[in-house]
Design a protein around this motif. Structure first.
Motif, PDB file in Angstrom:
ATOM      1  N   CYS A  80       1.932 -25.459  -9.989  1.00 32.27           N
ATOM      2  CA  CYS A  80       1.716 -26.754  -9.348  1.00 32.27           C
ATOM      3  C   CYS A  80       0.285 -27.186  -9.625  1.00 32.27           C
ATOM      4  O   CYS A  80      -0.641 -26.382  -9.521  1.00 32.27           O
ATOM      5  N   GLU A  81       0.122 -28.436  -9.985  1.00 29.20           N
ATOM      6  CA  GLU A  81      -1.212 -28.981 -10.228  1.00 29.20           C
ATOM      7  C   GLU A  81      -1.440 -30.170  -9.297  1.00 29.20           C
ATOM      8  O   GLU A  81      -0.676 -31.150  -9.349  1.00 29.20           O
ATOM      9  N   LEU A  82      -2.439 -30.063  -8.443  1.00 32.65           N
ATOM     10  CA  LEU A  82      -2.764 -31.142  -7.515  1.00 32.65           C
ATOM     11  C   LEU A  82      -3.725 -32.098  -8.205  1.00 32.65           C
ATOM     12  O   LEU A  82      -4.926 -31.860  -8.284  1.00 32.65           O
ATOM     13  N   LEU A  83      -3.178 -33.179  -8.711  1.00 34.21           N
ATOM     14  CA  LEU A  83      -3.940 -34.120  -9.514  1.00 34.21           C
ATOM     15  C   LEU A  83      -4.851 -34.991  -8.657  1.00 34.21           C
ATOM     16  O   LEU A  83      -4.449 -35.451  -7.582  1.00 34.21           O
ATOM     17  N   PRO A  84      -6.060 -35.268  -9.122  1.00 34.53           N
ATOM     18  CA  PRO A  84      -6.972 -36.142  -8.379  1.00 34.53           C
ATOM     19  C   PRO A  84      -6.392 -37.525  -8.120  1.00 34.53           C
ATOM     20  O   PRO A  84      -6.722 -38.167  -7.127  1.00 34.53           O
ATOM     21  N   LEU A  85      -5.504 -38.000  -9.016  1.00 35.83           N
ATOM     22  CA  LEU A  85      -4.921 -39.329  -8.818  1.00 35.83           C
ATOM     23  C   LEU A  85      -3.982 -39.362  -7.622  1.00 35.83           C
ATOM     24  O   LEU A  85      -3.645 -40.434  -7.110  1.00 35.83           O
ATOM     25  N   ILE A  97      -6.069 -23.038  -3.764  1.00 39.13           N
ATOM     26  CA  ILE A  97      -5.145 -22.269  -2.943  1.00 39.13           C
ATOM     27  C   ILE A  97      -3.936 -23.092  -2.527  1.00 39.13           C
ATOM     28  O   ILE A  97      -2.812 -22.585  -2.467  1.00 39.13           O
ATOM     29  N   ASN A  98      -4.125 -24.408  -2.250  1.00 46.66           N
ATOM     30  CA  ASN A  98      -2.994 -25.247  -1.843  1.00 46.66           C
ATOM     31  C   ASN A  98      -1.960 -25.358  -2.957  1.00 46.66           C
ATOM     32  O   ASN A  98      -0.751 -25.314  -2.703  1.00 46.66           O
ATOM     33  N   ALA A 103       3.372 -23.681  -5.244  1.00 47.01           N
ATOM     34  CA  ALA A 103       4.120 -23.059  -6.340  1.00 47.01           C
ATOM     35  C   ALA A 103       4.845 -21.801  -5.875  1.00 47.01           C
ATOM     36  O   ALA A 103       6.006 -21.566  -6.240  1.00 47.01           O
ATOM     37  N   ARG A 104       4.185 -20.999  -5.058  1.00 42.73           N
ATOM     38  CA  ARG A 104       4.799 -19.754  -4.587  1.00 42.73           C
ATOM     39  C   ARG A 104       5.994 -20.034  -3.675  1.00 42.73           C
ATOM     40  O   ARG A 104       7.017 -19.337  -3.740  1.00 42.73           O
ATOM     41  N   ILE A 105       5.860 -21.034  -2.810  1.00 41.61           N
ATOM     42  CA  ILE A 105       6.964 -21.358  -1.899  1.00 41.61           C
ATOM     43  C   ILE A 105       8.178 -21.843  -2.684  1.00 41.61           C
ATOM     44  O   ILE A 105       9.315 -21.436  -2.429  1.00 41.61           O
ATOM     45  N   VAL A 106       7.936 -22.724  -3.656  1.00 40.27           N
ATOM     46  CA  VAL A 106       9.025 -23.230  -4.487  1.00 40.27           C
ATOM     47  C   VAL A 106       9.667 -22.092  -5.270  1.00 40.27           C
ATOM     48  O   VAL A 106      10.898 -21.947  -5.309  1.00 40.27           O
ATOM     49  N   ASP A 107       8.843 -21.268  -5.891  1.00 42.53           N
ATOM     50  CA  ASP A 107       9.320 -20.152  -6.707  1.00 42.53           C
ATOM     51  C   ASP A 107      10.140 -19.165  -5.872  1.00 42.53           C
ATOM     52  O   ASP A 107      11.211 -18.717  -6.291  1.00 42.53           O
ATOM     53  N   ARG A 108       9.633 -18.852  -4.674  1.00 40.95           N
ATOM     54  CA  ARG A 108      10.318 -17.859  -3.837  1.00 40.95           C
ATOM     55  C   ARG A 108      11.700 -18.338  -3.405  1.00 40.95           C
ATOM     56  O   ARG A 108      12.660 -17.570  -3.371  1.00 40.95           O
ATOM     57  N   GLY A 109      11.809 -19.624  -3.076  1.00 39.72           N
ATOM     58  CA  GLY A 109      13.108 -20.153  -2.676  1.00 39.72           C
ATOM     59  C   GLY A 109      14.131 -20.044  -3.789  1.00 39.72           C
ATOM     60  O   GLY A 109      15.303 -19.712  -3.549  1.00 39.72           O
TER      61      GLY A 109
END
Length: 272
Positions: A80-85, A97-98, A103-109
Protein backbone atom coordinates in the motif's frame (compact mmCIF):
# COMPACT_ATOMS: atom_id res chain seq x y z
CA UNK A 1 -4.56 18.24 8.21
CA UNK A 2 -5.77 17.46 11.70
CA UNK A 3 -9.35 17.93 12.84
CA UNK A 4 -9.84 20.94 15.12
CA UNK A 5 -10.75 20.46 18.78
CA UNK A 6 -14.07 22.24 18.16
CA UNK A 7 -14.96 19.81 15.38
CA UNK A 8 -13.99 16.87 17.56
CA UNK A 9 -16.29 18.13 20.32
CA UNK A 10 -19.15 18.58 17.86
CA UNK A 11 -18.64 15.06 16.49
CA UNK A 12 -18.71 13.68 20.02
CA UNK A 13 -21.91 15.61 20.80
CA UNK A 14 -23.55 14.20 17.68
CA UNK A 15 -22.47 10.64 18.49
CA UNK A 16 -23.87 11.00 22.00
CA UNK A 17 -27.23 11.49 20.27
CA UNK A 18 -26.64 8.60 17.84
CA UNK A 19 -26.17 11.11 15.01
CA UNK A 20 -23.46 11.91 12.48
CA UNK A 21 -22.53 15.03 10.54
CA UNK A 22 -23.64 13.50 7.22
CA UNK A 23 -27.02 12.33 8.61
CA UNK A 24 -26.11 8.65 8.54
CA UNK A 25 -27.00 6.28 11.33
CA UNK A 26 -24.10 4.81 13.30
CA UNK A 27 -24.24 1.54 11.37
CA UNK A 28 -24.73 2.92 7.87
CA UNK A 29 -22.23 3.03 5.02
CA UNK A 30 -21.68 6.02 2.83
CA UNK A 31 -22.66 5.61 -0.84
CA UNK A 32 -20.34 3.09 -2.47
CA UNK A 33 -19.38 3.00 -6.14
CA UNK A 34 -17.44 0.17 -7.80
CA UNK A 35 -15.59 0.40 -11.10
CA UNK A 36 -13.46 -2.32 -12.66
CA UNK A 37 -10.83 -2.31 -15.38
CA UNK A 38 -9.45 1.10 -14.45
CA UNK A 39 -5.86 0.23 -15.44
CA UNK A 40 -5.01 -1.09 -18.90
CA UNK A 41 -1.57 -2.19 -17.67
CA UNK A 42 -2.80 -4.44 -14.87
CA UNK A 43 -4.13 -7.98 -15.04
CA UNK A 44 -6.94 -6.81 -12.77
CA UNK A 45 -7.93 -3.49 -11.26
CA UNK A 46 -10.74 -1.71 -9.46
CA UNK A 47 -11.66 1.69 -8.10
CA UNK A 48 -13.79 2.03 -4.96
CA UNK A 49 -15.45 5.25 -3.93
CA UNK A 50 -16.81 5.15 -0.40
CA UNK A 51 -18.26 8.58 0.14
CA UNK A 52 -15.34 10.91 -0.56
CA UNK A 53 -12.78 8.19 0.10
CA UNK A 54 -11.36 6.83 -3.15
CA UNK A 55 -8.99 3.88 -3.54
CA UNK A 56 -7.55 2.10 -6.58
CA UNK A 57 -6.22 -1.46 -6.45
CA UNK A 58 -4.13 -3.04 -9.17
CA UNK A 59 -3.03 -6.65 -9.69
CA UNK A 60 0.03 -7.84 -11.60
CA UNK A 61 0.96 -11.48 -12.06
CA UNK A 62 4.43 -12.79 -12.76
CA UNK A 63 6.33 -16.08 -12.74
CA UNK A 64 8.72 -16.53 -9.82
CA UNK A 65 10.37 -19.25 -7.81
CA UNK A 66 8.24 -20.60 -4.92
CA UNK A 67 9.11 -20.26 -1.28
CA UNK A 68 11.20 -23.21 -0.11
CA UNK A 69 8.63 -24.24 2.49
CA UNK A 70 5.74 -24.12 -0.05
CA UNK A 71 7.21 -25.35 -3.28
CA UNK A 72 3.83 -26.29 -4.80
CA UNK A 73 2.05 -23.00 -4.09
CA UNK A 74 1.89 -19.60 -5.70
CA UNK A 75 2.53 -16.51 -3.61
CA UNK A 76 0.92 -13.18 -2.76
CA UNK A 77 2.63 -9.85 -2.14
CA UNK A 78 0.48 -6.92 -0.99
CA UNK A 79 1.64 -3.34 -0.73
CA UNK A 80 0.00 0.00 0.00
CA UNK A 81 1.30 3.44 -0.88
CA UNK A 82 -0.19 6.48 0.85
CA UNK A 83 0.13 9.10 -1.84
CA UNK A 84 0.54 12.78 -0.92
CA UNK A 85 -2.25 13.64 -3.38
CA UNK A 86 -4.69 11.66 -1.21
CA UNK A 87 -4.14 13.69 1.97
CA UNK A 88 -2.03 16.63 3.25
CA UNK A 89 -0.86 14.37 6.10
CA UNK A 90 1.13 12.09 3.76
CA UNK A 91 4.58 12.89 2.42
CA UNK A 92 6.80 11.41 -0.26
CA UNK A 93 9.13 8.72 1.07
CA UNK A 94 9.36 5.06 2.07
CA UNK A 95 6.21 3.25 3.29
CA UNK A 96 5.16 4.43 6.73
CA UNK A 97 3.55 2.39 9.48
CA UNK A 98 -0.01 3.27 8.37
CA UNK A 99 0.64 2.00 4.84
CA UNK A 100 2.27 -1.18 6.14
CA UNK A 101 -0.65 -1.78 8.50
CA UNK A 102 -3.25 -1.42 5.74
CA UNK A 103 -1.32 -3.81 3.49
CA UNK A 104 -1.01 -6.38 6.28
CA UNK A 105 -4.72 -6.25 7.12
CA UNK A 106 -5.70 -6.70 3.48
CA UNK A 107 -3.15 -9.47 2.96
CA UNK A 108 -4.17 -11.34 6.12
CA UNK A 109 -7.84 -11.38 5.18
CA UNK A 110 -7.02 -12.90 1.79
CA UNK A 111 -4.64 -15.53 3.16
CA UNK A 112 -6.60 -16.63 6.21
CA UNK A 113 -9.87 -16.94 4.28
CA UNK A 114 -8.35 -19.14 1.59
CA UNK A 115 -9.65 -16.67 -1.00
CA UNK A 116 -6.93 -17.63 -3.49
CA UNK A 117 -6.21 -21.32 -4.14
CA UNK A 118 -2.43 -20.97 -4.18
CA UNK A 119 -1.82 -24.62 -5.10
CA UNK A 120 -3.51 -24.01 -8.45
CA UNK A 121 -0.97 -21.27 -9.12
CA UNK A 122 1.86 -23.78 -9.25
CA UNK A 123 3.38 -24.13 -12.74
CA UNK A 124 6.20 -26.57 -11.92
CA UNK A 125 6.71 -27.66 -8.33
CA UNK A 126 9.89 -26.32 -6.80
CA UNK A 127 10.70 -24.21 -9.85
CA UNK A 128 7.95 -21.93 -11.15
CA UNK A 129 4.77 -20.51 -9.68
CA UNK A 130 2.54 -17.54 -10.34
CA UNK A 131 3.01 -14.69 -7.88
CA UNK A 132 0.16 -12.24 -7.39
CA UNK A 133 1.30 -8.67 -6.74
CA UNK A 134 -1.40 -6.43 -5.26
CA UNK A 135 -0.94 -2.67 -4.96
CA UNK A 136 -3.32 -0.39 -3.04
CA UNK A 137 -3.34 3.33 -3.86
CA UNK A 138 -5.60 5.73 -1.93
CA UNK A 139 -6.47 8.63 -4.23
CA UNK A 140 -8.50 10.59 -1.70
CA UNK A 141 -8.47 9.93 2.03
CA UNK A 142 -11.68 10.78 3.83
CA UNK A 143 -11.59 7.92 6.31
CA UNK A 144 -11.92 4.14 6.42
CA UNK A 145 -9.03 3.32 4.09
CA UNK A 146 -8.89 -0.27 5.38
CA UNK A 147 -12.41 -1.20 4.26
CA UNK A 148 -12.19 0.74 0.99
CA UNK A 149 -8.77 -0.74 0.23
CA UNK A 150 -9.84 -4.27 1.10
CA UNK A 151 -12.95 -3.99 -1.05
CA UNK A 152 -10.94 -2.61 -3.98
CA UNK A 153 -8.50 -5.52 -3.75
CA UNK A 154 -11.25 -8.16 -3.59
CA UNK A 155 -12.99 -6.70 -6.65
CA UNK A 156 -9.69 -6.37 -8.54
CA UNK A 157 -8.74 -9.98 -7.80
CA UNK A 158 -12.15 -11.20 -8.92
CA UNK A 159 -11.60 -9.43 -12.23
CA UNK A 160 -8.00 -10.61 -12.70
CA UNK A 161 -7.01 -12.85 -15.60
CA UNK A 162 -3.78 -14.86 -15.78
CA UNK A 163 -1.45 -14.00 -18.71
CA UNK A 164 -0.56 -16.58 -21.32
CA UNK A 165 2.57 -18.58 -20.50
CA UNK A 166 3.97 -20.70 -23.32
CA UNK A 167 6.36 -23.64 -23.42
CA UNK A 168 9.30 -21.30 -23.97
CA UNK A 169 8.61 -19.69 -20.59
CA UNK A 170 7.44 -16.46 -22.18
CA UNK A 171 4.64 -14.40 -20.69
CA UNK A 172 2.25 -12.77 -23.15
CA UNK A 173 0.37 -10.05 -21.30
CA UNK A 174 -1.63 -9.26 -24.40
CA UNK A 175 -3.32 -12.64 -24.04
CA UNK A 176 -5.13 -13.06 -20.73
CA UNK A 177 -6.46 -16.55 -20.11
CA UNK A 178 -8.10 -18.00 -17.02
CA UNK A 179 -9.36 -16.10 -13.98
CA UNK A 180 -7.59 -16.55 -10.67
CA UNK A 181 -8.62 -19.70 -8.78
CA UNK A 182 -10.75 -18.12 -6.06
CA UNK A 183 -12.85 -19.65 -3.29
CA UNK A 184 -14.11 -17.90 -0.16
CA UNK A 185 -14.62 -14.14 -0.33
CA UNK A 186 -13.42 -12.18 2.70
CA UNK A 187 -15.09 -8.85 3.40
CA UNK A 188 -13.42 -6.54 5.91
CA UNK A 189 -15.55 -4.35 8.16
CA UNK A 190 -14.00 -1.82 10.52
CA UNK A 191 -16.00 -0.94 13.64
CA UNK A 192 -14.97 2.17 15.53
CA UNK A 193 -15.67 2.78 19.22
CA UNK A 194 -16.10 6.11 20.99
CA UNK A 195 -16.89 5.67 24.68
CA UNK A 196 -19.98 3.42 24.55
CA UNK A 197 -20.84 4.12 20.90
CA UNK A 198 -19.96 1.90 17.93
CA UNK A 199 -20.02 2.98 14.30
CA UNK A 200 -18.94 1.77 10.87
CA UNK A 201 -17.35 3.51 7.89
CA UNK A 202 -15.97 6.51 9.81
CA UNK A 203 -14.99 9.65 7.91
CA UNK A 204 -11.54 11.19 8.36
CA UNK A 205 -12.90 13.64 10.95
CA UNK A 206 -14.70 10.88 12.86
CA UNK A 207 -11.54 8.78 12.97
CA UNK A 208 -9.87 11.56 14.96
CA UNK A 209 -12.24 11.01 17.91
CA UNK A 210 -12.27 7.20 17.95
CA UNK A 211 -10.93 5.53 21.07
CA UNK A 212 -10.14 2.41 19.07
CA UNK A 213 -11.32 0.39 16.10
CA UNK A 214 -11.41 -3.27 15.16
CA UNK A 215 -10.96 -4.51 11.58
CA UNK A 216 -12.73 -7.84 11.06
CA UNK A 217 -12.61 -10.01 7.91
CA UNK A 218 -15.63 -12.28 7.40
CA UNK A 219 -16.37 -14.93 4.75
CA UNK A 220 -19.73 -15.71 3.15
CA UNK A 221 -20.03 -18.55 5.66
CA UNK A 222 -20.02 -15.91 8.44
CA UNK A 223 -16.64 -17.15 9.57
CA UNK A 224 -14.28 -14.59 11.10
CA UNK A 225 -10.85 -15.20 9.56
CA UNK A 226 -8.84 -12.25 10.88
CA UNK A 227 -9.00 -9.32 13.28
CA UNK A 228 -6.76 -6.31 13.79
CA UNK A 229 -7.19 -3.79 16.59
CA UNK A 230 -6.06 -0.22 15.89
CA UNK A 231 -5.78 2.34 18.68
CA UNK A 232 -4.99 2.23 22.37
CA UNK A 233 -8.53 2.17 23.74
CA UNK A 234 -9.52 -1.02 25.60
CA UNK A 235 -12.20 -3.48 24.48
CA UNK A 236 -14.09 -5.91 26.68
CA UNK A 237 -14.98 -9.43 25.57
CA UNK A 238 -18.62 -8.37 25.23
CA UNK A 239 -17.66 -5.41 23.06
CA UNK A 240 -15.57 -7.63 20.79
CA UNK A 241 -18.49 -10.04 20.48
CA UNK A 242 -20.80 -7.15 19.57
CA UNK A 243 -18.33 -5.88 16.98
CA UNK A 244 -18.12 -9.35 15.42
CA UNK A 245 -21.92 -9.49 15.18
CA UNK A 246 -21.93 -6.10 13.47
CA UNK A 247 -19.18 -7.12 11.06
CA UNK A 248 -20.96 -10.35 10.09
CA UNK A 249 -24.22 -8.52 9.40
CA UNK A 250 -22.74 -5.52 7.55
CA UNK A 251 -20.41 -7.69 5.46
CA UNK A 252 -23.49 -9.06 3.73
CA UNK A 253 -24.21 -5.62 2.27
CA UNK A 254 -20.72 -5.20 0.81
CA UNK A 255 -20.72 -8.77 -0.48
CA UNK A 256 -23.86 -8.04 -2.50
CA UNK A 257 -22.09 -5.11 -4.13
CA UNK A 258 -19.09 -7.30 -4.98
CA UNK A 259 -21.34 -9.97 -6.47
CA UNK A 260 -23.14 -7.40 -8.61
CA UNK A 261 -19.78 -6.30 -9.97
CA UNK A 262 -21.25 -3.39 -11.89
CA UNK A 263 -19.79 0.03 -12.45
CA UNK A 264 -21.15 2.87 -10.36
CA UNK A 265 -22.97 0.52 -8.00
CA UNK A 266 -24.34 2.41 -5.02
CA UNK A 267 -24.88 1.04 -1.56
CA UNK A 268 -28.58 0.47 -0.89
CA UNK A 269 -28.04 0.73 2.83
CA UNK A 270 -30.76 2.62 4.67
CA UNK A 271 -30.66 4.13 8.12
CA UNK A 272 -31.14 1.52 10.82
Amino acid sequence: METSNLTKRRIQEFLDQDKRFDNRSLLQFRDIKIETGVSKNAEGSARIKMGNTEVIAGVKIDVTEPYTDREDEGTLITTCELLPLSSPKYEVGPPRINAIEIARIVDRGIRESGFIDFKKLCIKEGEKVWTVFVDVYPINHDGNLVDAGSLAVIVALKNTRIPSFDKDDKIDREKLTDPLPLKHTPITITIGKVQDKMLIDPTFEEEQVLDTKLCIAVTEEEKVVSMQKIGAGPLTDDEVDKMIDIAVEKSKELRKLVENGKENTKSKTKAD
